[in-house]
Design a protein around this motif. Structure first.
Motif, PDB file in Angstrom:
ATOM      1  N   VAL A 285       0.809  -1.218   0.000  1.00 19.20           N
ATOM      2  CA  VAL A 285       0.000   0.000   0.000  1.00 19.20           C
ATOM      3  C   VAL A 285       0.842   1.268   0.000  1.00 19.20           C
ATOM      4  O   VAL A 285       0.295   2.357  -0.138  1.00 19.20           O
ATOM      5  CB  VAL A 285      -1.001   0.016   1.177  1.00 19.20           C
ATOM      6  N   GLY A 286       2.166   1.141   0.122  1.00 14.46           N
ATOM      7  CA  GLY A 286       2.999   2.333   0.063  1.00 14.46           C
ATOM      8  C   GLY A 286       4.465   2.047   0.283  1.00 14.46           C
ATOM      9  O   GLY A 286       4.822   1.108   0.992  1.00 14.46           O
ATOM     10  N   VAL A 287       5.287   2.876  -0.352  1.00 18.67           N
ATOM     11  CA  VAL A 287       6.739   2.867  -0.155  1.00 18.67           C
ATOM     12  C   VAL A 287       7.150   4.315   0.072  1.00 18.67           C
ATOM     13  O   VAL A 287       6.822   5.194  -0.735  1.00 18.67           O
ATOM     14  CB  VAL A 287       7.483   2.280  -1.376  1.00 18.67           C
ATOM     15  N   SER A 288       7.843   4.560   1.159  1.00 12.86           N
ATOM     16  CA  SER A 288       8.201   5.928   1.531  1.00 12.86           C
ATOM     17  C   SER A 288       9.419   6.434   0.761  1.00 12.86           C
ATOM     18  O   SER A 288      10.087   5.685   0.041  1.00 12.86           O
ATOM     19  CB  SER A 288       8.511   5.991   3.030  1.00 12.86           C
ATOM     20  N   ASN A 289       9.713   7.688   0.999  1.00 13.01           N
ATOM     21  CA  ASN A 289      10.966   8.277   0.528  1.00 13.01           C
ATOM     22  C   ASN A 289      12.113   7.754   1.391  1.00 13.01           C
ATOM     23  O   ASN A 289      11.898   7.280   2.513  1.00 13.01           O
ATOM     24  CB  ASN A 289      10.905   9.808   0.644  1.00 13.01           C
TER      25      ASN A 289
ATOM     26  N   VAL B  69      21.782  -0.733  11.496  1.00  8.97           N
ATOM     27  CA  VAL B  69      21.838   0.371  10.544  1.00  8.97           C
ATOM     28  C   VAL B  69      23.106   1.163  10.818  1.00  8.97           C
ATOM     29  O   VAL B  69      23.229   1.838  11.844  1.00  8.97           O
ATOM     30  CB  VAL B  69      20.594   1.277  10.678  1.00  8.97           C
ATOM     31  N   VAL B  70      24.059   1.061   9.905  1.00 12.09           N
ATOM     32  CA  VAL B  70      25.334   1.759  10.049  1.00 12.09           C
ATOM     33  C   VAL B  70      25.117   3.245   9.757  1.00 12.09           C
ATOM     34  O   VAL B  70      24.376   3.610   8.837  1.00 12.09           O
ATOM     35  CB  VAL B  70      26.381   1.149   9.084  1.00 12.09           C
ATOM     36  N   ALA B  71      25.768   4.100  10.529  1.00 10.39           N
ATOM     37  CA  ALA B  71      25.681   5.548  10.308  1.00 10.39           C
ATOM     38  C   ALA B  71      26.013   5.852   8.851  1.00 10.39           C
ATOM     39  O   ALA B  71      26.964   5.299   8.284  1.00 10.39           O
ATOM     40  CB  ALA B  71      26.638   6.291  11.236  1.00 10.39           C
ATOM     41  N   GLY B  72      25.206   6.712   8.246  1.00  6.36           N
ATOM     42  CA  GLY B  72      25.380   7.066   6.839  1.00  6.36           C
ATOM     43  C   GLY B  72      24.476   6.270   5.910  1.00  6.36           C
ATOM     44  O   GLY B  72      24.466   6.515   4.701  1.00  6.36           O
ATOM     45  N   SER B  73      23.694   5.331   6.461  1.00  2.66           N
ATOM     46  CA  SER B  73      22.769   4.528   5.657  1.00  2.66           C
ATOM     47  C   SER B  73      21.499   5.323   5.354  1.00  2.66           C
ATOM     48  O   SER B  73      21.118   6.216   6.097  1.00  2.66           O
ATOM     49  CB  SER B  73      22.376   3.252   6.403  1.00  2.66           C
ATOM     50  N   ARG B  74      20.857   4.922   4.265  1.00  2.55           N
ATOM     51  CA  ARG B  74      19.547   5.479   3.934  1.00  2.55           C
ATOM     52  C   ARG B  74      18.498   4.392   4.125  1.00  2.55           C
ATOM     53  O   ARG B  74      18.708   3.243   3.744  1.00  2.55           O
ATOM     54  CB  ARG B  74      19.516   6.010   2.501  1.00  2.55           C
ATOM     55  N   LEU B  75      17.381   4.793   4.713  1.00  2.32           N
ATOM     56  CA  LEU B  75      16.289   3.871   5.027  1.00  2.32           C
ATOM     57  C   LEU B  75      15.001   4.329   4.361  1.00  2.32           C
ATOM     58  O   LEU B  75      14.809   5.521   4.127  1.00  2.32           O
ATOM     59  CB  LEU B  75      16.044   3.826   6.543  1.00  2.32           C
ATOM     60  N   ARG B  76      14.126   3.362   4.110  1.00  2.00           N
ATOM     61  CA  ARG B  76      12.762   3.678   3.683  1.00  2.00           C
ATOM     62  C   ARG B  76      11.830   2.613   4.231  1.00  2.00           C
ATOM     63  O   ARG B  76      12.244   1.505   4.562  1.00  2.00           O
ATOM     64  CB  ARG B  76      12.635   3.790   2.163  1.00  2.00           C
ATOM     65  N   GLY B  77      10.543   2.962   4.292  1.00  2.00           N
ATOM     66  CA  GLY B  77       9.536   2.040   4.778  1.00  2.00           C
ATOM     67  C   GLY B  77       8.685   1.509   3.643  1.00  2.00           C
ATOM     68  O   GLY B  77       8.352   2.231   2.700  1.00  2.00           O
ATOM     69  N   ARG B  78       8.355   0.246   3.746  1.00  5.16           N
ATOM     70  CA  ARG B  78       7.483  -0.417   2.768  1.00  5.16           C
ATOM     71  C   ARG B  78       6.332  -1.040   3.565  1.00  5.16           C
ATOM     72  O   ARG B  78       6.567  -1.765   4.530  1.00  5.16           O
ATOM     73  CB  ARG B  78       8.283  -1.484   2.028  1.00  5.16           C
ATOM     74  N   PHE B  79       5.091  -0.732   3.168  1.00  2.98           N
ATOM     75  CA  PHE B  79       3.903  -1.153   3.903  1.00  2.98           C
ATOM     76  C   PHE B  79       3.055  -2.110   3.078  1.00  2.98           C
ATOM     77  O   PHE B  79       2.771  -1.836   1.912  1.00  2.98           O
ATOM     78  CB  PHE B  79       3.037   0.062   4.255  1.00  2.98           C
ATOM     79  N   THR B  80       2.640  -3.208   3.706  1.00  2.00           N
ATOM     80  CA  THR B  80       1.716  -4.167   3.107  1.00  2.00           C
ATOM     81  C   THR B  80       0.557  -4.364   4.079  1.00  2.00           C
ATOM     82  O   THR B  80       0.775  -4.669   5.261  1.00  2.00           O
ATOM     83  CB  THR B  80       2.415  -5.520   2.847  1.00  2.00           C
ATOM     84  N   LEU B  81      -0.661  -4.184   3.594  1.00  2.00           N
ATOM     85  CA  LEU B  81      -1.843  -4.340   4.443  1.00  2.00           C
ATOM     86  C   LEU B  81      -2.055  -5.822   4.751  1.00  2.00           C
ATOM     87  O   LEU B  81      -2.160  -6.647   3.849  1.00  2.00           O
ATOM     88  CB  LEU B  81      -3.072  -3.757   3.753  1.00  2.00           C
TER      89      LEU B  81
END
Length: 156
Positions: A19-23, A103-115
């Motif tokens: 239902v969504g993937v964040s920045n 999560v190592v400092a300097g990493s980029r993260l995003r969220g992925r949602f499934t209902l």
């Protein structure tokens, strides 16, 4: 048909779908340091880059697991709009939470949602359970997975 009933019927057609993937969000050392200060969790693996590089297998500092989890609200903000007739959303907790990779400092993260599930909790509350996967850019294993519960509150 009420706004809640319409939202419930629509959501039921989306079970087990994404239902969504964040920045992406950068988790850098200043963010980690600020989190350490606010939470009083100043363990050296989070705030001492030289020692963490020398004494851990991570090559540097790592974010607090709860810092990673706390970004869930931001990821949800990117992915979910208010539903027609909804007056607010309320965090209702977690059914399952697993921290899978630091999560190592300097990493980029995003969220992925499934209902995963949806139900009417009351005449004005829609309970949604989403599987949240917080991904680390360039890594196969996610930072965490969680089954996150949220209440969508509707006008009476």
């Amino acid at each position: 048909m009420s706004a809640l009933q319409a939202a419930l019927e629509d959501a039921q057609t989306r079970i087990d779908t994404e239902v969504g993937v964040s920045n992406w969000i950068l988790v850098d050392q200043p963010m980690i340091d600020q989190f350490a200060t606010v939470t009083h969790d100043e363990q050296w693996i989070h705030i001492d880059p030289d020692r963490a590089a020398a004494e851990t297998p991570f090559g540097g500092t790592i974010a607090h697991g709860f810092l990673t989890l706390s970004l869930a609200s931001r990821f949800a903000y990117d992915c979910f709009a208010m539903l027609p007739g909804q007056t607010m959303g309320i965090n209702y907790g977690m059914n399952k939470l697993r921290f899978l990779k630091p999560v190592v400092a300097g990493s980029r993260l995003r969220g992925r949602f499934t209902l995963k599930r949806v139900s009417a909790k009351s005449a004005t509350q829609l309970l949604r359970e989403n599987r949240l996967t917080i991904e680390i850019e360039g890594e196969e294993t996610p930072a965490l997975i969680a089954d996150w519960l949220g209440l969508a509150v509707f006008e009476d």
